[in-house]
Write an enzyme that holds these catalytic residues in place. Sequence first.
Site, PDB file in Angstrom:
ATOM      1  N   LYS A 107       0.842  -1.202   0.000  1.00 19.55           N
ATOM      2  CA  LYS A 107       0.000   0.000   0.000  1.00 19.55           C
ATOM      3  C   LYS A 107       0.878   1.254   0.000  1.00 19.55           C
ATOM      4  O   LYS A 107       0.578   2.236  -0.692  1.00 19.55           O
ATOM      5  CB  LYS A 107      -0.927  -0.002   1.224  1.00 19.55           C
ATOM      6  CG  LYS A 107      -2.010  -1.085   1.160  1.00 19.55           C
ATOM      7  CD  LYS A 107      -2.695  -1.254   2.520  1.00 19.55           C
ATOM      8  CE  LYS A 107      -3.647  -2.432   2.547  1.00 19.55           C
ATOM      9  NZ  LYS A 107      -4.101  -2.764   3.916  1.00 19.55           N
ATOM     10  N   GLN A 163      -3.712  -1.415  10.632  1.00 18.79           N
ATOM     11  CA  GLN A 163      -3.677  -2.716   9.951  1.00 18.79           C
ATOM     12  C   GLN A 163      -4.120  -3.844  10.901  1.00 18.79           C
ATOM     13  O   GLN A 163      -3.599  -3.963  12.008  1.00 18.79           O
ATOM     14  CB  GLN A 163      -2.252  -2.977   9.430  1.00 18.79           C
ATOM     15  CG  GLN A 163      -2.091  -4.263   8.654  1.00 18.79           C
ATOM     16  CD  GLN A 163      -2.879  -4.282   7.336  1.00 18.79           C
ATOM     17  OE1 GLN A 163      -2.885  -3.323   6.587  1.00 18.79           O
ATOM     18  NE2 GLN A 163      -3.567  -5.388   7.076  1.00 18.79           N
ATOM     19  N   ASP A 169     -10.620   3.279   5.841  1.00 20.82           N
ATOM     20  CA  ASP A 169     -10.895   1.843   5.814  1.00 20.82           C
ATOM     21  C   ASP A 169     -12.391   1.554   6.002  1.00 20.82           C
ATOM     22  O   ASP A 169     -12.844   0.439   5.777  1.00 20.82           O
ATOM     23  CB  ASP A 169     -10.136   1.183   6.984  1.00 20.82           C
ATOM     24  CG  ASP A 169      -9.199   0.098   6.494  1.00 20.82           C
ATOM     25  OD1 ASP A 169      -9.174  -0.184   5.289  1.00 20.82           O
ATOM     26  OD2 ASP A 169      -8.487  -0.471   7.352  1.00 20.82           O
TER      27      ASP A 169
END
Length: 295
Positions: free
Chosen positions: A54, A98, A121
């Site tokens: 990413k 994450q 997200d």
Amino acid sequence: MAAANLIDGRAIAEQIHAETAARVAALKARGIQPGLVFVRVGEDPASKVYVGMKGKTCARLGLASDTQVLPEATTETELLALLARLNADPKVHGILVQAPLPPHIRAEIIYSSVRPEKDVDGFHPTNVGKLMLGDTTGFRPCTPAGVQELLIRSGVPTEGAEVVILGRGEIVGKPMAAILCQKAKHANSTVTICHSRTRDLSSHCRRADILIAAMGVAEFVKADMVKPGAVVIDVGVNRVADPAAKDGTKLVGDVAFAEVQPMAGKITPNPGGVGPMTIALLMANTVRAAEMATR
Ligand code: NAP
């Protein structure tokens, strides 16, 4: 792997990247650089790979990115303090914590502590609620939003379609259902969600015009579970033994690709289907966060 019925996620992700890069250039012309911060706790090898990929894509598209790596023993309080700093930093438009977090950290507390405007997200309860309400001002989780984009850009109609989703996880299955059942363009589907307690799961699958597998069970979907001509989207990522591979393993999806492909109207390869779309949507969400923060 060239075949007429493949949905090429890499190529579609590149189209989205090109659109995102143009939006980054427009922001830069106004003196704004979109910024995304990754927060990684511990040394989970898959998380390292995902965050690395990413970060590279951010650099390629002109987004600023930074990775905050915290030790496995980090306390919830320490992590919350970091999030408070990032929430207050105007150069940070997106924050991605994450998964997975270590078991002593309550994920729900962490995800609800990222400011909804920076929650690219889409896991903050405000954004989850907006998704359920059909309010498009929120951020939608990148993987199911990426699947919807795959369908749109491959010309797969969803209106009135029987969609069967395998898996009711918070990251893929549930938000996928919420996206496709909305009374909205590119949605309006009749959605069934199957899970480990579903009776006669195969019979549900065989009804599907669009079958979306998001279970995390290697090659679960076999040819006899698919209606001829159905669109099959394979979200699963499973590492299995492969004596021919250098490290003795390989990644496969939730769909037994070789036997299902000939039956399917369209199908995603895996890898090369949904995975690149998740990153594309993350980049697009971050640029949107920067646009909204600087209007
Ligand atoms: P999850 O939260 O663990 O959910 C898995 C779901 O599958 C659960 O609802 C579970 O049912 C169901 N399930 C598991 N085994 C089953 C079986 N044998 N029969 C019927 N249902 C079964 O997983 P997730 O986070 O949603 O992720 C799903 C998959 O997508 C994983 O392989 C993950 O790696 C992958 N993924 C890929 C991307 C990408 O970018 N490509 C992104 C995110 C996730 P119960 O609820 O009854 O337990």
